[in-house]
Design an enzyme around this catalytic site. Structure first.
Site, PDB file in Angstrom:
ATOM      1  N   GLN A  51       0.746  -1.311   0.059  1.00 31.26           N
ATOM      2  CA  GLN A  51      -0.125  -0.009   0.068  1.00 31.26           C
ATOM      3  C   GLN A  51       0.819   1.370  -0.089  1.00 31.26           C
ATOM      4  OE1 GLN A  51      -2.107  -1.372   3.315  1.00 31.26           O
ATOM      5  NE2 GLN A  51      -4.146  -1.641   2.118  1.00 31.26           N
ATOM      6  N   LEU A  85      -3.858   0.856   9.678  1.00 35.70           N
ATOM      7  CA  LEU A  85      -2.870   1.650   8.907  1.00 35.70           C
ATOM      8  C   LEU A  85      -3.600   2.485   8.109  1.00 35.70           C
ATOM      9  CD1 LEU A  85       0.146  -0.701   8.728  1.00 35.70           C
ATOM     10  CD2 LEU A  85      -0.611   0.535  10.828  1.00 35.70           C
ATOM     11  N   ASN A 106      -2.099   7.296   6.508  1.00 37.33           N
ATOM     12  CA  ASN A 106      -2.552   6.230   5.476  1.00 37.33           C
ATOM     13  C   ASN A 106      -1.472   5.338   4.820  1.00 37.33           C
ATOM     14  OD1 ASN A 106      -4.998   6.760   6.068  1.00 37.33           O
ATOM     15  ND2 ASN A 106      -5.022   8.478   4.612  1.00 37.33           N
ATOM     16  N   CYS A 107      -1.672   4.177   4.852  1.00 35.80           N
ATOM     17  CA  CYS A 107      -0.948   3.165   3.795  1.00 35.80           C
ATOM     18  C   CYS A 107      -1.944   2.671   2.962  1.00 35.80           C
ATOM     19  CB  CYS A 107      -0.348   1.988   4.972  1.00 35.80           C
ATOM     20  SG  CYS A 107       0.765   2.641   6.206  1.00 35.80           S
ATOM     21  N   VAL A 108      -2.436   3.286   1.899  1.00 36.97           N
ATOM     22  CA  VAL A 108      -3.508   3.284   1.057  1.00 36.97           C
ATOM     23  C   VAL A 108      -2.985   3.319  -0.286  1.00 36.97           C
ATOM     24  CG1 VAL A 108      -5.237   3.589   2.732  1.00 36.97           C
ATOM     25  CG2 VAL A 108      -4.444   5.557   1.337  1.00 36.97           C
TER      26      VAL A 108
END
Length: 430
Positions: A115, A211, A243-245
């Protein structure tokens, strides 16, 4: 305090170099390499730090990118740093903040694998990311063994913010230009502009856990109801990405600091609209959470007397339902609604762009198709790990071609389809 007046002094950065001191001279930012490394390694959770520089036009690829932060220093009013995270709690949005405009801190390194994103400084990739135009100080962070994922993420997030503070101290010089953002109380502004339509900005932020987080004054937004902010607060560092998106529409901390929607609404304030403020809306994964957040958002907009609401999304898929819930409820309450989103419309662009729809959604702005496939040519230099593309959102096993090229969806490119409009994509009507 009836009026918040924020002055942002921009020091234009034309180059960045690593050296033995941190300073700005004639537009050249010099960063004390060993001093910054030592400063960041005060956190015992950090095992190693690698610093590098990536400049516009260089055949440099940065992968995988965690966050981008603008280096700044508070020179008058308030306190320096990010309140509630790297500094004690304090009010943002007043006084003067100096910005190293054109420079950015880019944190690099794997966290949960799939991500994070890529920034190319040249060529095809540079066309899609706004951060190909900034002079980037990359901070590649290796954490101590055995950290839990959420502690790993926090370590990298805070290191990036602290690096921005360290470098930002060089901004305590005479700025090249000063931007002023001033907004009084809702009553005062409405008295000044009684005939202008009252507009609220509802900014949706990912708060889905695992996360997928956003922080306001250091508080995880998942834990609070939709809340009203003065627009200056976000421009002055109150909101931080955790964010880990998917990289394409993640709102990096840099983009929070330079929110395009807020800039545009300020530009029209007192001319075409009366800008009332920003409602920060959490994006939940449960139906109850979505109903509660959308109900509360519309209630705040109604209490403020809004004639119109601009709603921006972060992410796609699951949050599409939140976006449409807010739209339907606003329109039902007599509030005109404009939506800003991106599309997950398949590689040919022919699939349904959103996971939800509504007849009330008659004014929708698209930031582009996250599924659009691009081929990025081989780099002369890679900062990070080029093989990470195979596990990024938008990449796959085989994305890294034999000649070093990357084939991926825009999903993998930082800021490619930004839903606050901080990107390079435009639309032409033929």
């Amino acid at each position: 305090m009836n009026v918040l007046k924020l002055e942002i002094g921009r020091i234009h950065i034309k180059d960045i170099q690593l050296g033995s001191e941190t300073s700005v001279k004639d537009g050249v930012l010099c960063v004390d390499k060993e001093g910054l490394i030592a400063f960041l390694k005060q956190d015992e959770r950090i095992k190693d730090i690698k610093l590098d520089v990536a400049k516009p036009g260089e055949k440099v690829r940065i992968i995988p990118v965690k966050d981008v932060i603008e280096p700044r220093v508070k020179v008058q009013g308030g306190i320096n740093g990010f309140p509630g995270i790297t500094a004690k709690q304090a009010q943002c949005g007043d006084g003067r903040t100096h910005v190293l405009y054109g420079a950015a801190i880019v944190t690099v390194g794997d966290i949960v694998g799939f991500q994070e994103g890529v920034i190319d400084m040249w060529g095809e990739g540079a066309r899609w990311t706004p951060f190909s135009k900034t002079y980037n100080l990359t901070v590649d962070i290796q954490v101590a063994e055995g950290l839990q994922p959420h502690i790993h993420e926090e370590t990298v997030r805070v290191a990036g913010l602290r690096a921005a503070e360290f470098v930002g101290l060089a901004g305590n010089v005479t700025p090249d230009e000063i931007l002023t953002f001033e907004l009084g109380s809702i009553f005062a502004e409405t008295a000044k502009y009684p005939n202008l339509p009252r507009v609220v900005y509802a900014q949706m932020n990912i708060t889905q856990g695992l996360l997928h987080d956003t922080y306001i004054y250091g508080v995880n937004q998942a834990n609070i109801l939709p809340t009203l902010l003065h627009p200056n607060e976000e421009l002055d560092g109150a909101v931080v990405s955790g964010n880990c998106v998917a990289a394409c529409d993640k709102i990096t901390t840099y983009q929070h600091q330079n929110n395009s929607v807020i800039y545009d609404l300020y530009a029209q304030h007192g001319k075409e609209i009366n800008f009332l403020g920003v409602i920060m809306v959490p994006e939940h994964t449960t139906l109850a959470g979505k109903v509660r957040a959308s109900d509360y958002t519309v209630k705040l907009a109604t209490m403020l007397g809004a004639d119109a609401v601009i709603v921006s999304e972060e992410g796609y898929g699951n949050p599409d339902s939140d976006l449409l819930m807010i739209c339907k409820k606003c329109e039902k309450s007599g509030i005109k609604t404009v939506l800003i989103t991106d599309e997950c419309a398949g590689r040919d662009g022919m699939s349904q762009p959103l996971a939800d729809t509504a007849a009330e959604a008659v004014a929708v702005i698209s930031g582009g198709n996250v599924s659009h496939v691009v081929t990025l040519p081989p780099a002369d230099k890679v900062i990070g790990n080029k093989a990470a593309i195979s596990v990024l959102a938008g990449g796959w096993e085989g994305s890294l071609l034999e000649d070093g090229s990357l084939m991926c969806e825009l999903n993998a490119v930082i800021g490619a389809t930004s839903e606050i409009g901080f990107h390079n994509v435009t639309c032409r009507l033929y």
